[in-house]
Design a protein around this motif. Sequence first.
Motif, PDB file in Angstrom:
ATOM      1  N   ALA A 113      -9.365  -3.097   2.324  1.00 52.61           N
ATOM      2  CA  ALA A 113      -9.015  -4.039   3.166  1.00 52.61           C
ATOM      3  C   ALA A 113      -7.399  -4.856   2.893  1.00 52.61           C
ATOM      4  CB  ALA A 113      -9.605  -5.382   3.115  1.00 52.61           C
ATOM      5  N   LEU A 114      -6.549  -4.542   3.860  1.00 54.37           N
ATOM      6  CA  LEU A 114      -5.244  -4.888   3.549  1.00 54.37           C
ATOM      7  C   LEU A 114      -4.810  -6.100   4.361  1.00 54.37           C
ATOM      8  CD1 LEU A 114      -3.706  -1.392   4.338  1.00 54.37           C
ATOM      9  CD2 LEU A 114      -4.044  -2.571   2.139  1.00 54.37           C
ATOM     10  N   GLY A 115      -5.782  -7.172   4.743  1.00 57.01           N
ATOM     11  CA  GLY A 115      -5.532  -8.366   5.736  1.00 57.01           C
ATOM     12  C   GLY A 115      -5.559  -9.560   5.021  1.00 57.01           C
ATOM     13  N   GLY A 116      -5.533  -9.535   3.547  1.00 53.68           N
ATOM     14  CA  GLY A 116      -5.556 -10.804   2.963  1.00 53.68           C
ATOM     15  C   GLY A 116      -4.156 -11.189   2.585  1.00 53.68           C
ATOM     16  N   GLU A 117      -4.048 -12.395   2.160  1.00 50.96           N
ATOM     17  CA  GLU A 117      -2.705 -13.096   1.661  1.00 50.96           C
ATOM     18  C   GLU A 117      -2.091 -11.838   0.600  1.00 50.96           C
ATOM     19  OE1 GLU A 117      -1.321 -15.548   2.536  1.00 50.96           O
ATOM     20  OE2 GLU A 117      -2.804 -16.414   3.843  1.00 50.96           O
ATOM     21  N   PRO A 118      -0.674 -11.726   0.878  1.00 53.65           N
ATOM     22  CA  PRO A 118      -0.069 -10.656  -0.050  1.00 53.65           C
ATOM     23  C   PRO A 118      -0.168 -10.864  -1.420  1.00 53.65           C
ATOM     24  CG  PRO A 118       1.174 -11.358   2.060  1.00 53.65           C
ATOM     25  CD  PRO A 118       0.142 -12.227   2.140  1.00 53.65           C
ATOM     26  N   TRP A 170       0.974  -1.245  -0.048  1.00 49.13           N
ATOM     27  CA  TRP A 170      -0.030   0.046   0.039  1.00 49.13           C
ATOM     28  C   TRP A 170       0.912   1.264   0.082  1.00 49.13           C
ATOM     29  CZ3 TRP A 170      -4.641   1.519  -1.324  1.00 49.13           C
ATOM     30  CH2 TRP A 170      -4.960   2.730  -1.028  1.00 49.13           C
ATOM     31  N   ARG A 171       1.985   1.291   0.746  1.00 50.03           N
ATOM     32  CA  ARG A 171       2.884   2.531   1.063  1.00 50.03           C
ATOM     33  C   ARG A 171       3.425   2.873  -0.512  1.00 50.03           C
ATOM     34  NH1 ARG A 171       4.015   0.361   5.673  1.00 50.03           N
ATOM     35  NH2 ARG A 171       5.666  -0.703   5.040  1.00 50.03           N
ATOM     36  N   SER A 172       3.928   1.615  -1.245  1.00 50.94           N
ATOM     37  CA  SER A 172       4.318   1.705  -2.461  1.00 50.94           C
ATOM     38  C   SER A 172       3.551   2.241  -3.413  1.00 50.94           C
ATOM     39  CB  SER A 172       4.845   0.626  -2.772  1.00 50.94           C
ATOM     40  OG  SER A 172       5.642   0.534  -4.151  1.00 50.94           O
ATOM     41  N   LEU A 173       2.124   1.806  -3.512  1.00 49.34           N
ATOM     42  CA  LEU A 173       1.032   2.441  -4.308  1.00 49.34           C
ATOM     43  C   LEU A 173       0.841   3.900  -3.987  1.00 49.34           C
ATOM     44  CD1 LEU A 173      -1.089   1.477  -6.409  1.00 49.34           C
ATOM     45  CD2 LEU A 173      -2.531   1.173  -4.625  1.00 49.34           C
ATOM     46  N   VAL A 174       0.628   4.207  -2.904  1.00 55.16           N
ATOM     47  CA  VAL A 174       0.444   5.488  -2.536  1.00 55.16           C
ATOM     48  C   VAL A 174       1.539   6.272  -2.851  1.00 55.16           C
ATOM     49  CG1 VAL A 174      -0.047   7.103  -0.643  1.00 55.16           C
ATOM     50  CG2 VAL A 174      -1.381   5.080  -0.514  1.00 55.16           C
ATOM     51  N   ALA A 175       2.614   6.106  -2.677  1.00 55.31           N
ATOM     52  CA  ALA A 175       3.948   6.787  -3.148  1.00 55.31           C
ATOM     53  C   ALA A 175       3.961   7.024  -4.396  1.00 55.31           C
ATOM     54  CB  ALA A 175       5.260   6.140  -2.364  1.00 55.31           C
TER      55      ALA A 175
END
Length: 122
Positions: free
Chosen positions: A89-94, A28-33
């Motif tokens: 949601a960020l809780g699924g399998e990577p 997520w950080r990479s996507l936002v950045a």
Amino acid sequence: ALALALAPHLDALRARARMILSANHALWRSLVAGGLPCDASVPSQGTTTFVHLPGPAGGDAFAAFAAERFELLVVPGRFFGEPRGVRIALGGEPARCALALDTFQSAVRAFHEARRTAGETA
């Protein structure tokens, strides 16, 4: 009964949850950045994040757009008292989360472009 059965495995379950969330927060950080045409923050912890989209009901509009055009389900923010947003949601399998976030990025860019082409503003 289920809690009692899981109690001996709490350390392993916690470690697994931390690994999943650490990986997905990094995605997520990479996507936002990389820049998104919406207001996205990076949570320091937790299993969800919230994104704000333009317009008074941007979250509902985006949720419908993403479902129809990208077969991507996001939770409209109206369920949380914020109709401009959607919950991610960020809780699924990577590996699955990475695919979903790629689709989210495509959907939010297409949504932004469709609104820009239609002449809509915030």
